[in-house]
Structures are given as C-alpha cells and as structure tokens.
Design an enzyme around this catalytic site. Sequence first.
Site, PDB file in Angstrom:
ATOM      1  N   GLY C 148      -6.285  -4.313  14.518  1.00  0.00           N
ATOM      2  CA  GLY C 148      -6.827  -5.460  15.493  1.00  0.00           C
ATOM      3  C   GLY C 148      -7.956  -6.166  14.890  1.00  0.00           C
ATOM      4  O   GLY C 148      -8.532  -5.928  13.968  1.00  0.00           O
ATOM      5  N   CYS C 149      -8.112  -7.349  15.613  1.00  0.00           N
ATOM      6  CA  CYS C 149      -9.112  -8.258  15.023  1.00  0.00           C
ATOM      7  C   CYS C 149     -10.593  -7.871  15.091  1.00  0.00           C
ATOM      8  O   CYS C 149     -11.138  -7.714  13.903  1.00  0.00           O
ATOM      9  CB  CYS C 149      -9.282  -9.608  15.730  1.00  0.00           C
ATOM     10  SG  CYS C 149      -9.285  -9.574  17.597  1.00  0.00           S
ATOM     11  N   TYR C 150     -11.152  -7.161  16.369  1.00  0.00           N
ATOM     12  CA  TYR C 150     -12.390  -6.739  16.224  1.00  0.00           C
ATOM     13  C   TYR C 150     -12.351  -5.457  15.169  1.00  0.00           C
ATOM     14  O   TYR C 150     -13.379  -5.189  14.587  1.00  0.00           O
ATOM     15  CB  TYR C 150     -12.588  -5.902  17.496  1.00  0.00           C
ATOM     16  CG  TYR C 150     -13.147  -7.075  18.580  1.00  0.00           C
ATOM     17  CD1 TYR C 150     -14.067  -8.086  18.548  1.00  0.00           C
ATOM     18  CD2 TYR C 150     -12.328  -7.384  19.931  1.00  0.00           C
ATOM     19  CE1 TYR C 150     -14.453  -8.953  19.275  1.00  0.00           C
ATOM     20  CE2 TYR C 150     -12.431  -8.334  20.644  1.00  0.00           C
ATOM     21  CZ  TYR C 150     -13.617  -9.128  20.726  1.00  0.00           C
ATOM     22  OH  TYR C 150     -13.929 -10.217  21.449  1.00  0.00           O
ATOM     23  N   ALA C 151     -11.426  -4.524  15.279  1.00  0.00           N
ATOM     24  CA  ALA C 151     -11.259  -3.277  14.463  1.00  0.00           C
ATOM     25  C   ALA C 151     -11.619  -3.765  12.973  1.00  0.00           C
ATOM     26  O   ALA C 151     -12.323  -3.244  12.323  1.00  0.00           O
ATOM     27  CB  ALA C 151     -10.089  -2.760  14.698  1.00  0.00           C
ATOM     28  N   ALA C 153     -12.882  -6.554  11.501  1.00  0.00           N
ATOM     29  CA  ALA C 153     -14.189  -7.211  11.338  1.00  0.00           C
ATOM     30  C   ALA C 153     -15.240  -5.868  11.297  1.00  0.00           C
ATOM     31  O   ALA C 153     -16.243  -5.511  10.479  1.00  0.00           O
ATOM     32  CB  ALA C 153     -14.722  -7.893  12.536  1.00  0.00           C
TER      33      ALA C 153
END
Lengths: 343, 343, 343, 343
Positions: C148-151, C153
């Site tokens: 996932g994108c937040y994960a 980062a």
Amino acid sequence: MKCTIIGATGYAAIELIRMIELHPYLEIVSLISDSMTDQDINLLYSFMNENNYSRLAKFSVEHIEEVETDILFLATPSGISMNYVKQLGNWKGTVIDLSGDLRLEKTLYEKWYGHEGIDRLIQRKATYGLTEWKRDQIKQSRLIANPGCYATAILLGLLPLLAEEMIDPAQIIVHASSGLSGAGKTLTEQTHHVRSNENVRLYKMNRHQHIPEIESIAEDITGQKIMISLATYLVPLNRGIMATMTLQPLVEKTEAAWRAWFSEKYENEPFIRIGQAEPEIKSAAGSNYCDLSVYVDPRTGRLTVVSVIDNMQKGAAGQAIQNANVVCGYPETSGLTQQPFFI
Amino acid sequence: MKCTIIGATGYAAIELIRMIELHPYLEIVSLISDSMTDQDINLLYSFMNENNYSRLAKFSVEHIEEVETDILFLATPSGISMNYVKQLGNWKGTVIDLSGDLRLEKTLYEKWYGHEGIDRLIQRKATYGLTEWKRDQIKQSRLIANPGCYATAILLGLLPLLAEEMIDPAQIIVHASSGLSGAGKTLTEQTHHVRSNENVRLYKMNRHQHIPEIESIAEDITGQKIMISLATYLVPLNRGIMATMTLQPLVEKTEAAWRAWFSEKYENEPFIRIGQAEPEIKSAAGSNYCDLSVYVDPRTGRLTVVSVIDNMQKGAAGQAIQNANVVCGYPETSGLTQQPFFI
Amino acid sequence: MKCTIIGATGYAAIELIRMIELHPYLEIVSLISDSMTDQDINLLYSFMNENNYSRLAKFSVEHIEEVETDILFLATPSGISMNYVKQLGNWKGTVIDLSGDLRLEKTLYEKWYGHEGIDRLIQRKATYGLTEWKRDQIKQSRLIANPGCYATAILLGLLPLLAEEMIDPAQIIVHASSGLSGAGKTLTEQTHHVRSNENVRLYKMNRHQHIPEIESIAEDITGQKIMISLATYLVPLNRGIMATMTLQPLVEKTEAAWRAWFSEKYENEPFIRIGQAEPEIKSAAGSNYCDLSVYVDPRTGRLTVVSVIDNMQKGAAGQAIQNANVVCGYPETSGLTQQPFFI
Amino acid sequence: MKCTIIGATGYAAIELIRMIELHPYLEIVSLISDSMTDQDINLLYSFMNENNYSRLAKFSVEHIEEVETDILFLATPSGISMNYVKQLGNWKGTVIDLSGDLRLEKTLYEKWYGHEGIDRLIQRKATYGLTEWKRDQIKQSRLIANPGCYATAILLGLLPLLAEEMIDPAQIIVHASSGLSGAGKTLTEQTHHVRSNENVRLYKMNRHQHIPEIESIAEDITGQKIMISLATYLVPLNRGIMATMTLQPLVEKTEAAWRAWFSEKYENEPFIRIGQAEPEIKSAAGSNYCDLSVYVDPRTGRLTVVSVIDNMQKGAAGQAIQNANVVCGYPETSGLTQQPFFI
C-alpha cells in the site's frame, strides 16, 4: 551528443535536464549559471540528484569547448540570451535559444520587447524552430530560435488554414490560458500562491510579445499578412496552454470535414493529434503533444480551433529537444515518447 | 421578510443560507429538500450550525404558507424548478427562481435545454432579474427569473454598448472561464479533483444554454438582434467568472474614454465597478460586485470588455438577494456589503 | 516481457500504462476491464493514443494465455483482485496485485477490510513486494502483494530503526498526507473539486487498513511487535504522500549521525535518498524515489523521520514495475529513471 | 469605536479591513503604512474600494490622536510591532498587536525569534488575547498580544485537558498544517505558485516560534509545565489550519464521553464547536469558529484532538476583533457572525 545548458536554474532548464536524462542519445556535460556559479544545483532543488554536472559552471567559450559541447541550449531570458550568442562568435556547435531574442526582426523586437535587439545579421542566421513547419531548414541550421509557448500552440493551429487560404487573415481572435510556469521563476506579486490560487488574471492584453512572433512567422511561412487579437490569461495550475482561435472560414465544411482536413494536413506528424472530445489541458500536459480540436458553429458560421500543449514541453524544452533530434539526425521522437501525466 | 429555500442542499442554496444569515432584514424560516426531507443539513455540511430550520422540510404549498414565507427561492436545477412554480399556482408570495426555467421563451427553451419548457403564460409573467437593467419591473414582479451566471457577467458588459449602438451586433465573440462551483454539486468525471485540478476544459462549445439567454435578453432590453460566439471553460478554482468580450466598435474612442463612458453609464450602480488594473477573478470573488475592464487595441481597432463576477454571488445567490431587496423595498445593498475574499 | 493489466481504467492502471510504454523491456499486450469490455480506453481518456491494445478486453485465463502474458498486473480494488487470483488457479505467469487482498493474513484482513478475505493457502503464497526489504523472496515469487502507498512510505522509514532496535516499538505516531489520487477514481462528495479544493480532511482516523499492514510486515521483517497511531489526511493535490513518524529513540545520536546512519542502511538502494533540506512532496512526485529526512529535537529527545513518495509510483505502479524488474532479472531501475516533475 | 490599522498592506490588515467594514460598531478611520505612505491601497489591491481612508497614512502619535483612534491594530510583523508599541508610550487607546512581539517573556522571545525583544516592563503589561481563556483580563487591558495562529488552534484543544490534568503533559505531539496565507505576503521561493502548488512542505521542524508561546501560555493558564513536539506543514490552499494533537490521557473515557466533556467545557463559547464528523479545514475557513474533534484509539489508548480554525480569522484578524469586542463591551460575536465559505 553532448549538451550544455546555460541558465540552468530556470524552469526551462530544469525541464531540459529532466528530459535529457531520459534521452537515449543526448547527455548533459555541463550546466552553466553565471549568477550561481560553483553552487550545486541539487542543493537548490531538492529533487535533483548529485552527479558529475551538478556543480554549476561559469560561461566561457573555452568551457563550452572543453566539455566538448555539441549542442548548447540557452535557457536564459530574453535580453540575456543575445549576450551569449554574441560571445559565441564562430563556435562550431549548434545553439538552440529558448528565449525570444532570435525570433523577431530587430525593429519589431525592439518595439515589442522594449530593449535593444541583437544584430540583424545574427538574427537572420537563426532558423525559427517550429519543427513541423521548418524541419528542413532546422536540419541545416546551427542557430535555432526555439518558438514561444503561445506562438507554438497558436501557429500549429493557424498555419495549415493560412497556407491554403482557408480563413480570413484579418479575423483572427485568440484567447489563450497558461499555467503559472509560463510566468517564469521570478518572484512577483502575481506568482505568490495566495494571489494566483483561486484566481484567473488577464495580462498583457494586446501587448503580448508573442503577437508579432505569430504574425511574422505566419507571413514568413504562408505569405499571408495577418493581424491577430490576443488575450492571455494566467490560470492557477503549473503547466499547460490552451489557445482558442475564433476564425472566419472562407470555405464551408462540416466539423467532421474540418477535422478530417486537419488530420490529413498533419498526417505524418508524431506530435500532433486531432482530438474528438472536449479539449482539456490534461490531454497534453507532461508530453510533447499538440492536441487540436475543431468546432463549427452552424449559427454564426465561425470556425473555432483549439490547440493544447504543455508550455514546458512542446512550448519550450520538448520542442528544443525535438529540434536537437532533427539537427542530430535522430528519430524525431527520441526521448519524447512520454505520455501526458493525466494524474 | 421570511424566506424559504427549495433545493436546500445545492451550492446556490448553501450560498443563500450563508448570506441571508448575515442579512439585516431577511430571515430563513424553512429549508426544503424533497430528496433529503427530514435530514439535518448540518450533518451533510460540517460547517453549518444546528438551528430551528436545519431539519429539511418537504415541499407543499401548505408548508410554505404555514411557515409564513414571503419570499421563496428556488435553488433547484432547470427542469425541476418549473414543477414547483406550477404547483405554487396562485400562492401570494414572491418567487425567485435561480434556474433557467423562466428565462427563455418556450420554443427557445426547448431547443437549447432539450426538454419540455414551462407553460408560455407562466413564463411570460416572469421578470428577468438582471437588477441593474430591470429594477422597475422587478419591483412590481412576484415571479423573478434570476439570470444565469455567464449571462449576468456578459450582459452587464454588453448592454450599455448595445443600447447606444456602439458596437456591431454581429461581431461579438466571448470567452468565459468559470470555477468548478459553476458545474454544480453533481458528481461527474469532470468535477473529480484529480481530473479538474491542473486542468482547463472547454465545454459546451457553441451549445451553452446561456447563449439564447444572452441574445434574447439583449434584444428585449436594447431592441438589437445579436448573435454571439461563446466558448466556456472550467478552470481549477471554486468561485468566479471572467468573461472577455471581443467587439467591433462603431465609434472611435480611446481606452480612457471608453472607461469614462462605462463609468458614466453605471454611475449610480453600487455593484458595478470600472477597473483600472489588469482584471482578475479575485477582485470580485466573495462579493456581489461586477468589475468591468476595457481595452482598445490600436492595431486592430477592436474593443475588449472584460467582466468579472462571483458566479455564486452576482451570478446566483447575491443577485437573488439583490432582487429580494428590490422587491421588499430595502436598500439594494442590504446584506450584500461584504468585500471580496482576496485571500 | 509481455504485460497484461486488469482493471485498466483505474488510476493505478493509467500510471502503469504510462510507465510501461517508456520501459525498455516490458510491453503491454492487453488491457482488461470487465466493466468496460470492448470500449476504447483512448475514448475515455483524451490523452491516450489509439494502439493495438486500446480496445479493452474481457478477462479469461484463455485470453491471458492467448496474448502470451508473462506478467499480469491486477490494478483492481481490494475485494475484486482476489476473484481474479482465484480464477487464475495454476496459470504459469507472474501476478502482481496492487490491491490489499494478498497483503494481510485472513483474520486480520477481514477485521480491517470488513469483508471476506482470500483463502489462507493462497495468501501465504504471496510475497509482500516492498522491494528494498524483500528482494530475494520477490525474485522467487510468482504471486506478489504490491504494498500500500502509506505502508510503503512508512515502512521504508521504520524498518531500519526497528531491525536494529533503535526505537521504542510502542511509541510510533504517524501523520501522513496524501494527494487526491490516493482516494481513487470513484466519485464521492470528498473528491468533488469544490469540496476537496482549499481543504484538508482527516479521514479513517485509527481505522486505516494500512495500520495492520504496517504492523504485520514490520513484525515479519524485524521480529518486533509494534502498534502505531496513524492519522491520514487528504490534501488538495493530485500525487504524493508525506509521512511523518514521531519516534522515541533508544540510542542517542545527533541529527547528522542519524542521517549518516540512514544513508549507510540504504547505501546501495537506487530509489532511496536521504535528504538534507526541508522535506517536500515535490522532491519525489513523478518519480519512484523515496526521500527520507531525519530530525532530532534536543528539547524532547524525540526522533522524527519524514518519508516522501509519489503514491502513484513508489506507492503503486512504480514499485509494481520495480518488482517486475526483479522478477524478470532486469536492472532494477529499468523504466524507472524519470526524475520528479517539480513543475 | 474608531480603528486605525498599522501595516495596512499585509494579509492580516486586509482581513481586518474586510471584517471591520462589515462590523456594526467598529469603523476604520485610518490605514497606516510606513513603507507605502501616500499611496492608495485600492491601487495595490484591485478588489478594494476607494474611500476616505484608502490613502495610506504615515505613523505618528499625533496622527493616531488626530483621527481619534480608539483601537489601534498592529498588523505588522514580529520585530516591527515593538517599535510602534514603544513610540506609543502613554497613548490612551487600546493596542491590539497581531505579531509575536508581546507574547513571550523577553529571554524566551530572543531565543526563539533570534532578535532583541521588547522591554520586559512593557511585555508584562500585555494580556495574551486568547479570548475564551483570558476574557476578564482582556476586558481590563489596553495592550493585547493577539495569539499566533497555530497557538490559537492548539491551545484551544489542549487547555481544557491540561487545566483538569486529563493528559500527560510530557506526551504532546502535534502536527499542524497551514494554508499559504500563513506564510505571509513576502515573496519567497516557497510561496511561488509553481513551488507551493501540488506540494506539501514540512518547515521549521522543532523550531517554530509558536512552540514557546504554546508552552508558556499553557503553564500560565493551567500551571502545568508542558513540552510539545510540533511539526508544521505548508499545504497548497489559501486559508485554514488543522492541528492534530496526539495525547496520552490520564483517565479513561470513550470517544463519545470525551466529546461530551469538551462540549461541556466550552458550553457557552459562541465560536467553539465540537464536531461529529471527519474534521476538515472547510468547516471553519471563512469564519471565526474553532471546530474541535476528538478520537480515542481503543488499541493504543491514545486520545487525539483535532482543532480547525481559519488562520486569518480566529488565528488573526477575527480574534483581534473578538478581543476588540470584549474591550469595548460589545456582544462578543459582533461582526463575526459570517459562516464558513464552504465553496
């Protein structure tokens, strides 16, 4: 080929660097900035990587030669570029100037730019780099006047019509909106986010320096004298130009027929697309495309041609690289195949 | 006076609520939404306060009368408003309709809107609520067709010129940009942030329903038949319209003389200002002003008039309240004295 | 290698197409959309070119095989991807799933996603595609759960610290802002331009489905059990994530020493950069970089790590291609060398 | 009462002018700008009307007295305001300073602001103008230090909790995002539209001058020594602040109970609202409200308080007028009843 960029901290240069780094045949050998010599460009711009050309060099013909420059991009403002062109004298490489300094005949230049122009003999040597219309001359040229952003968008729409005398040359009314990168990197009240955001601003009404550029190039290429009205707007986005040309056609055609006509005129042009849908800046932003749309108003009989480009690409750095490709004999789309960002 | 708003969850209603809450003489007695009856508007819109009218009511003539409505604002879309007007029958209060349903003669309406229009007899009773030009009729009217946003901006620029035969009525070319609130609250691909942001979109080219509104009102008020070209753009901001009219003047005047001429025409109008500087949406956004700028191009002889309004205020809710003030005999600026946001 | 994309009209797919078209070794052979089968993607998206894969295909294992797919990208939402994975059964190619369907153990998945998860046996076969930390397993895998994108980062910032027990695993507080493309293409009140523009919205507080992803992957890779607080914000821009992690260090180091430490940990990683200056989304947007910044507060003793990525690139399509490069044995940066847009 | 504004061309002044023009009891008698004396403010700002105070005056105590000023707003930057305060000496009116010059004890001021502070005796006379917590003192005061924008948002969330010892004073972690107007009117690389647009920037990490303001006021009001971590972000919008405080509660309560608790604490406060829904800047922007939201994470036990204000209103000009209302004995909401813009 080896490229050097002068004026390396401005927007056009930043875009040139980004694109040349992706180019299969061009490479950067030096970045020049006379105001920031010896600084590292990657400290100014957080997104840039450190590498062998990130330390900004000082201009001299010796330096240009020492780094074995083949192509020199002048990404300097109008009024500044000409000083470098003069100093280059008989340097053997190819110069591509992204400013307005080589685009206009001296008297016209001085009238619209408000300061002294470059020597007539030098300006006459320059080829106007609107690739689709000047390809053969560009191939032979070592001094290229890369077109202005509005001029590119507008000329690509007007030239086929003028060349075949399809429109009244005295009835050309253009409205063109540009993103903020078109206003350049200089800090002004108009580019402060709080002012430009949630705003549209009409600027340089009837006074934009691309007016004489469009008119003189149109005459040069098509033999037709035109006189345009141009309203230019700053819109709150970073990249992209949409130019809408309201025209009086001299022949009658349906919308579909005009579309087919344009498709035929630009049949073999890799960067010109004739669109079906409602035009939007997003169809071209991030790419070197020029997207043309055509409308006919059955009520008024008027023809409307809409031209969309990315002012940083086809309107500046992209077209400069397209011209470099022509000069070098590379496939014209080399390094220019990226699609629009869309998101 | 007591106000009820139908279509209370749309943008125009939201703006009406915000403004009536500041108005010294108007008060809201009911908000009506037939699709969201019994819901609380403050749960839909986090910024709204709970109060005695926040629970959405269902429409009926009895309800309107029960809450003692004096002025009924129809903030419903075209095609919907007419149903309420019909049901209201002989209700005694004043109706101000913000949709297009009462603005056009039936045949014209059906041609441009693509669906059935309201009965001719009802439509003819409606007064077109362009306050500056219809003040006396509005005062007498109990059925007001509040003007469209583009129509307001454009007519305020054109009418003085047409009324005195200052321009060629066949040479009117208009380019007008609007913020996203102009596209309404409906969710569409074009209003999704990722699509609209960093974009400009030309839409409804030659087909915008404000074209016949502008043309028929111009003829009604000035007696001159006009036929305009109109290009409308969505620009990535929330509020504001800038309309640029390129015109062929029939008399010769300097820019300063035109500016003085406009200043005189609108001398006593509190909401019309003749600007000096480069026009920008920010000069009017957040206020009920219409800011007009004038340019003359010495090269082409063309006259350019630029009109800037806030599409939610002078282009919708603000003008509706201005009309309510006229109807009620209040000072016309009551509740409308807020200055543009600027920031 | 030949690539097929399922869910071809969503944002992740659009970005995959844009990037694969620039990739030296990957090519698209089919675009699949079960909801828009037989339509042309270039009619939906004005910026796309017509070509041999622009007509959207219908999914079937036979079709996948017929077009000789080597790598199948699932650019479908969570809850949808799993259906394709199931149907693929023993298909021989590599599947890279950009949804959350393969990232979490079934029970955890069902708790946070609120619907049934995929069969445990299938999920266990999937490799979590955080390239920098799972390179060797990815190389062997034929089923990759793209992070996932937040994960992405957040994990890239936390993992080195957790792996060497440098921070208190119970004191991890994260605030992360994402552009609107992170909210996907679905039309919602929150993605309507008028609502999202000039706004910041805190959403899914304490409930974001990337919380268990971050915690379980951190435990899997470092053996440390962590429990994070995560606040996620929608900010009015198209691309990019900035995640700020406020941490309690277990060792004392200066800011410079932490920076050096991170530089060493990620020494050979082409896409991870340790920044000097104030972090900004613009340093990574448009590229596959993850830019990490480090702060130490001498007053509170807290360590702050800031991670910036482009949610469409390193947070989705870019990392998917990075993983495809690993699987195929190509240089890991192939097709991923574009610099951030900046403008 | 008669108001004079010093620093009349900055953002805070512009907002003060906009609001005082709507105020029922306050009126502007003079605008002062020492850098632009004798210019017309309506020529600088196209949206402003010409009127009797539009010509910018030069500061002198005589001038202040001559125009019969009752309330003097210092809308000048930190480091400048103090010079006016010193020159005012024993002037009889009320001074409301919007800068940081009177908010901090001299030693603390000099440490965080990096330049000399005002004389201790003068600073001690100033009342910190956080209206909800200092109302009685403000009433008696003739020198008011109007709070900083971040400080206002954060203190309104923290103070009730600290006053009743509900949270660990050593565990306060704050992330706060501000629109670009918070960065002021000065032209910088970071406020150029092309840089700030499509960007988020973390700035002054651990170094923001509102840190000591928050800490010292919290101690002054609640007696509790706190030490906060503060990360501040520029987000691409014009107005608004969202501050998220991650806290360690010392008592256990459900989310609903915390919400009820906050509602009770601020029961009679007209400008403080306890929200139900997901917090967004749009709920307060354009108004003087402070909207507070509360979250409890059952997993970590942490309490999150989110505070949203308009940095130009409750964070600057709005609170200044609220304080003027208190000083003058007007109803506290006078001139401050406008609802958020929303659109």
